[in-house]
Design a protein around this motif. Structure first.
Motif, short mmCIF file in Angstrom:
data_model
loop_
_atom_site.label_atom_id
_atom_site.label_comp_id
_atom_site.label_asym_id
_atom_site.label_seq_id
_atom_site.Cartn_x
_atom_site.Cartn_y
_atom_site.Cartn_z
N VAL A 196 0.85 -1.21 0.00
CA VAL A 196 0.00 0.00 0.00
C VAL A 196 0.88 1.25 0.00
O VAL A 196 0.64 2.21 -0.73
N ILE A 197 1.93 1.24 0.84
CA ILE A 197 2.84 2.39 0.93
C ILE A 197 3.58 2.60 -0.38
O ILE A 197 3.73 3.73 -0.86
N MET A 198 4.03 1.51 -1.01
CA MET A 198 4.90 1.61 -2.17
C MET A 198 4.15 1.86 -3.47
O MET A 198 4.70 2.46 -4.40
N GLN A 199 2.91 1.42 -3.59
CA GLN A 199 2.21 1.48 -4.88
C GLN A 199 1.15 2.59 -4.87
O GLN A 199 0.24 2.59 -4.04
N GLN A 200 1.29 3.50 -5.80
CA GLN A 200 0.44 4.69 -5.86
C GLN A 200 -1.05 4.34 -5.95
O GLN A 200 -1.88 4.98 -5.32
N GLN A 201 -1.38 3.31 -6.72
CA GLN A 201 -2.79 2.98 -6.97
C GLN A 201 -3.34 1.95 -5.99
O GLN A 201 -4.46 1.46 -6.18
N ASN A 202 -2.57 1.59 -4.97
CA ASN A 202 -3.01 0.54 -4.03
C ASN A 202 -3.57 1.20 -2.77
O ASN A 202 -2.96 2.13 -2.23
N ASN A 203 -4.70 0.71 -2.29
CA ASN A 203 -5.35 1.31 -1.11
C ASN A 203 -5.37 0.35 0.07
O ASN A 203 -5.39 -0.87 -0.10
N ASP A 204 -5.40 0.93 1.24
CA ASP A 204 -5.42 0.14 2.47
C ASP A 204 -6.76 -0.58 2.62
O ASP A 204 -7.82 0.03 2.41
N PRO A 205 -6.75 -1.90 2.98
CA PRO A 205 -8.01 -2.64 3.12
C PRO A 205 -9.01 -1.97 4.08
O PRO A 205 -10.22 -2.00 3.83
N SER A 206 -8.53 -1.35 5.15
CA SER A 206 -9.46 -0.71 6.10
C SER A 206 -10.13 0.50 5.45
O SER A 206 -11.32 0.77 5.68
N ILE A 236 5.43 4.02 -8.34
CA ILE A 236 6.09 3.43 -7.18
C ILE A 236 6.69 4.56 -6.35
O ILE A 236 7.41 5.40 -6.89
N ALA A 237 6.40 4.56 -5.05
CA ALA A 237 6.94 5.61 -4.18
C ALA A 237 8.46 5.60 -4.20
O ALA A 237 9.09 4.54 -4.09
N ASP A 238 9.04 6.77 -4.36
CA ASP A 238 10.50 6.91 -4.34
C ASP A 238 10.92 7.12 -2.88
O ASP A 238 10.69 8.18 -2.30
N ILE A 239 11.53 6.09 -2.28
CA ILE A 239 11.94 6.20 -0.87
C ILE A 239 13.46 6.27 -0.75
O ILE A 239 14.02 6.06 0.33
N LYS A 299 1.51 9.32 1.13
CA LYS A 299 1.38 9.07 -0.31
C LYS A 299 1.11 10.36 -1.07
O LYS A 299 1.60 10.55 -2.18
N SER A 300 0.32 11.25 -0.48
CA SER A 300 0.00 12.49 -1.18
C SER A 300 1.23 13.38 -1.34
O SER A 300 1.29 14.22 -2.24
#
Length: 918
Positions: free
Chosen positions: A629-639, A703-706, A912-913
């Motif tokens: 969820v943290i790494m992928q821009q289009q992925n959302n947290d299940p909660s 993909i988040a640039d960390i 993410k934002s």
């Protein structure tokens, strides 16, 4: 040996003078050698005063023997020579299995024989391995399947060994000293680990004569020390264990009911398969069947028939239902309906054509299977040798050449209330007991005679109809001639918003194929509300299509309709006859207006329940889920998805569908037994469909640039008390060179990481590493879940391991060439079946590898890398020069703050934002 006319493998069954039975398989599609040996011993043979002792023995066999004294020497050899290894202890069998690069076949067999002939059972390692088994036990404390299984054990005949605790833990081993445990292990080993009590299967590319010579050289001198005599097993159930209701309180938000019917053993009926025929009828999902009826009543959302525990003297037949909240109120009516349907079968009898249809379906699966990996083949056959005579060893699971109507009806007589166990698994049950070991709350009570009678007096029979003959059985169709131009997929349409590829399989020569259609939809950029509605729309449509095409699925023509980050995809696969038309029909139904009012509340509740239950996953799974969820821009947290799901209404679904289809890019591929003419014809239909809608570019999967000065960290809330840690390193870039270096680094570190932190330091049962690419950007993850140590300790242990590895990196230089060979071998590994090949080609298209040369280019890149480059790469990783690092952890309530300086993520949405995306 009876085998399918379409099977290009060669088989030979031999028996050595010492009693060892061996199946040799020459498999031209297998790039690796694989071997499995199974012993007729399992937890049923545990000492009565030491449950889990056979499980401990399985672990100890890997920890040194007279020839290879080092712990995990066999594992290390396999890991550094392109393979994998594992073992399992079942009820009546224990299996040890591995695969390895084919040129190391002989050395691997040497290791296997040494492990099975003279283990050391060192007392100091016995103590350590008990900790590992205890960690494994604690890991499953919140596993509802394991918790239900324990209730099953406590409600059967206590004299039957099934009732025993199979895993073992510190408590079961505590009464004995390491020396006493060693004596127990030796006693079991010397009695059961005998060649005449074992079956071995070797799968290889080598000619059968070469394989036979290898196994005879290795195993002919294995001495057979004693005669085995076994006491007969008692009945699994006593009279008072049947005709009962068991209520179980789950941890997850389950609403299940399982009806179990106790049957005699089924091995002797393998050529008639009466239960397959009954499963086929009871599990039918079409109109007139049980599941269709329950859905119209809003009582259940799924039904399966035929599973259940099985042994040499017993067989359970389960009817397993996922109930709705409404269905929980009407459980007795649900049971009554099932008995009405059973009565309908009895009154109609079993027509011969039903058995013939089951035989035909079995034959199709046998003739044209999705061939398993060599390691899975070996494991299956080494156990099957105990179940079937040699001439039916390959055919045993499929053959139905002795149809016996009376036998099916005879089995159906066991389907009566007196022979039934009702399990209800819901959050609303009242309980009186707690199961040992897993502390599952449950209660048991006999079913009253009047209630049993009421089950048989239902008036639902007019609501049911037995399944009709399957209209989707594929016709006999010759293979199409191969056109060389299309042996690799070729783009046959390239237009704005539409790319279609077509290819012919020239390797597996099966009348099958795979079609892929992927929609990238501009609307997914709107955010979580739309993507959640998309998920629900896909689930609703799947519900309709699964019922409509249930028989097509049975007949080997399958479809998969699923959401992804960019939009959604449709895939069909299986027999090629009529599949292109099937795919076209499905495409039409995806865009057609559907009335979902009858199933909306059911499917929405099912989706919400699945999202809620994901929060109860074991910590390691939760951490990896959060990482993606943290790494992928289009992925959302299940909660967050669960919250968005709550607000959706029926009116949102058609609006969402129209938004998704308003602007999209469509990419497709068909690959298999189709002519170019068929491919061009269906492509024209797809093009006509495409022209009705606006186009857009492919959706970027960011993909988040960390890669920054500080590591990022995030604490994940878990329901499970075990602390767990995942540390993920993001590579500097996604060049071929960096991908190769990341893969090689992970392969080099995997074995020592496991050995040091799992075997030696005993930090936990779940310890490991993995190569983790996000949308092709390479990375490595290290993980530990521990019942003993806080998160801070685990993080420090991983960092210390990496630091010490860099300092002592030269100790691995002698493994370098074999490691490189192993990785290259895996990259060039042959596809084992047509679907695997199709998936690989489709992924290549998605990754813009239009020449399909990625594996070759990667192999050449690896070939050119020397050990000093890897050393430099690992040094940069540990010092985090150019690398990103993410630390995710679940912690105990009063956890110690992390010792490493990190940028703490408190809110994922906010992170993410503000992230930059690669």
């Amino acid at each position: 040996m009876l085998k399918s006319a379409f099977d290009n493998r060669q088989f030979n069954h031999i028996e050595l003078a010492n009693g060892l039975r061996i199946l040799l398989v020459q498999d031209p599609n297998s790039v690796k050698s694989a071997c499995s040996v199974t012993f007729n011993v399992g937890h049923f043979n545990d000492d009565k005063d030491c449950h889990g002792i056979n499980h401990l023995l399985e672990h100890m066999l890997f920890l040194g023997n007279h020839k290879f004294t080092e712990a995990n020497a066999f594992n290390d050899f396999i890991a550094t020579h392109g393979g994998s290894i594992n073992a399992l202890t079942g009820t009546e069998y224990s299996s040890y299995f591995y695969d390895v690069a084919s040129e190391y076949e002989q050395q691997a067999l040497t290791h296997l024989f040494a492990m099975l002939s003279k283990p050391l059972f060192r007392e100091v390692l016995i103590e350590k391995e008990i900790n590992a088994i205890n960690a494994e036990f604690l890991l499953k404390q919140k596993d509802d399947l394991r918790r239900l299984y324990q209730v099953h054990k406590e409600t059967c005949n206590p004299a039957h060994p099934f009732s025993q605790f199979s895993v073992g833990n510190q408590q079961t081993f505590a009464p004995f000293s390491p020396l006493q445990l060693k004596q127990k292990l030796l006693r079991i080993f010397e009695r059961y680990y005998q060649p005449q009590n074992a079956c071995l299967c070797l799968v290889s590319q080598q000619p059968l004569s070469v394989s036979e010579k290898l196994v005879r050289q290795q195993f002919s001198d294995w001495p057979s020390n004693n005669e085995l005599s076994e006491e007969p097993l008692p009945a699994l159930y006593l009279e008072h264990n049947l005709g009962i209701q068991i209520n179980i309180l789950p941890l997850q938000k389950a609403r299940r009911m399982i009806l179990t019917f106790a049957l005699p053993q089924q091995h002797s009926h393998y050529r008639s398969k009466p239960l397959s025929v009954l499963s086929h009828i009871l599990g039918d999902e079409g109109g007139g069947g049980l599941l269709h009826f329950f859905k119209t009543k809003n009582w259940a959302t799924s039904l399966s028939a035929g599973g259940g525990i099985e042994g040499s003297t017993f067989k359970d037949f389960n009817i397993n239902l996922q109930l709705t909240d409404e269905g929980i109120k009407y459980t007795d009516e649900v049971i009554t309906a099932i008995f009405s349907y059973i009565q309908l079968i009895k009154e109609n009898g079993i027509e011969t054509w039903r058995i013939e249809e089951t035989a035909t379906l079995n034959q199709l699966i046998w003739d044209f299977p999705e061939q398993a990996k060599a390691i899975d083949e070996a494991c299956h056959y080494s156990q099957a040798m105990f179940e079937y005579p040699p001439h039916h060893l390959i055919a045993g699971d499929y053959i139905l050449d002795k149809p016996e109507v009376h036998l099916v009806l005879q089995m159906l007589e066991f389907f009566c209330p007196e022979n039934m166990r009702i399990k209800t698994v819901t959050p609303f049950v009242k309980t009186t007991h707690k199961a040992k070991w897993y502390h599952t709350p449950y209660s048991v009570q006999p079913i009253a005679a009047t209630r049993m009678q009421s089950f048989l007096s239902g008036s639902w029979r007019s609501s049911f109809a037995l399944p009709k003959a399957n209209q989707y059985l594929p016709p006999c169709q010759p293979l199409n001639p191969i056109v060389n131009e299309f042996v690799l997929p070729k783009q046959i349409i390239k237009e704005n918003g539409l790319d279609i590829w077509y290819g012919q399989d020239d390797k597996f020569k099966q009348p099958k194929g795979d079609c892929f259609l992927s929609f990238d939809c501009q609307a997914v950029n709107e955010g979580i509300q739309l993507t959640t509605a998309k998920r629900l729309w896909v689930a609703l449509l799947n519900e309709k299509l699964n019922q409509k095409y249930y028989q097509a699925n049975l007949a080997g023509m399958h479809f998969h309709f699923y959401p992804h980050q960019g939009g959604f995809s449709l895939q069909t696969n299986g027999f090629s006859a009529n599949q292109l038309e099937f795919c076209s029909n499905l495409l039409t139904q995806i865009v057609a207006h559907e009335d979902f009012s009858d199933s909306f509340s059911q499917i929405k509740a099912k989706q919400s329940q699945g999202l809620s239950n994901s929060l109860l996953n074991k910590p390691i799974n939760r951490l990896f889920s959060k990482l993606s969820v943290i790494m992928q821009q289009q992925n959302n947290d299940p909660s967050d998805v669960a919250q968005a799901m709550e607000n959706l209404t029926l009116d949102d679904i058609p609006v969402t569908k129209e938004k998704l289809l308003s602007q999209f890019h469509l990419e497709g591929m068909m690959y298999g037994n189709w002519t170019p003419e068929e491919a061009y014809r269906i492509s024209a239909d797809i093009k006509n469909f495409r022209m009705k809608y606006a186009t857009c570019a492919r959706i970027h999967r960011g993909i988040a640039d960390i890669r920054r000065t500080k590591a990022i960290s995030y604490q994940v809330e878990c329901q499970h008390s075990d602390p767990a840690v995942v540390i993920y390193f993001q590579a500097p870039d996604a060049s071929l060179k960096n991908i190769a270096l990341t893969i090689l680094t992970e392969q080099l570190l995997a074995t020592p990481f496991f050995n040091q932190l799992r075997t030696e330091q005993q930090l936990g049962y779940l310890v490991g590493s993995g190569y983790i690419p996000y949308n092709q950007h390479p990375g490595i993850g290290f993980y530990i879940q521990s019942p003993h140590h806080p998160a801070k300790f685990l993080i420090d242990a991983i960092h210390l391991f990496l630091q010490q590895t860099v300092e002592n990196i030269n100790q691995f230089s002698h493994l370098w060439e074999s490691l490189k060979k192993g990785v290259m071998k895996q990259l060039m590994e042959k596809d084992t079946n047509l679907s695997m090949k199709s998936q690989r080609l489709w992924m290549a298209i998605g990754n813009q590898d239009s020449t399909f040369t990625y594996s070759y280019r990667m192999t050449q890149t690896i070939l050119d890398i020397d050990f000093y480059e890897l050393k430099a790469y690992l040094t940069l990783l540990v010092s985090r020069q150019g690398f990103g690092e993410a630390i995710l952890y679940s912690a105990e309530p009063h956890h110690v703050p992390l010792s490493v300086q990190t940028e703490v993520i408190t809110d994922i949405k906010s992170f993410k934002s503000n992230s930059l995306y690669l």
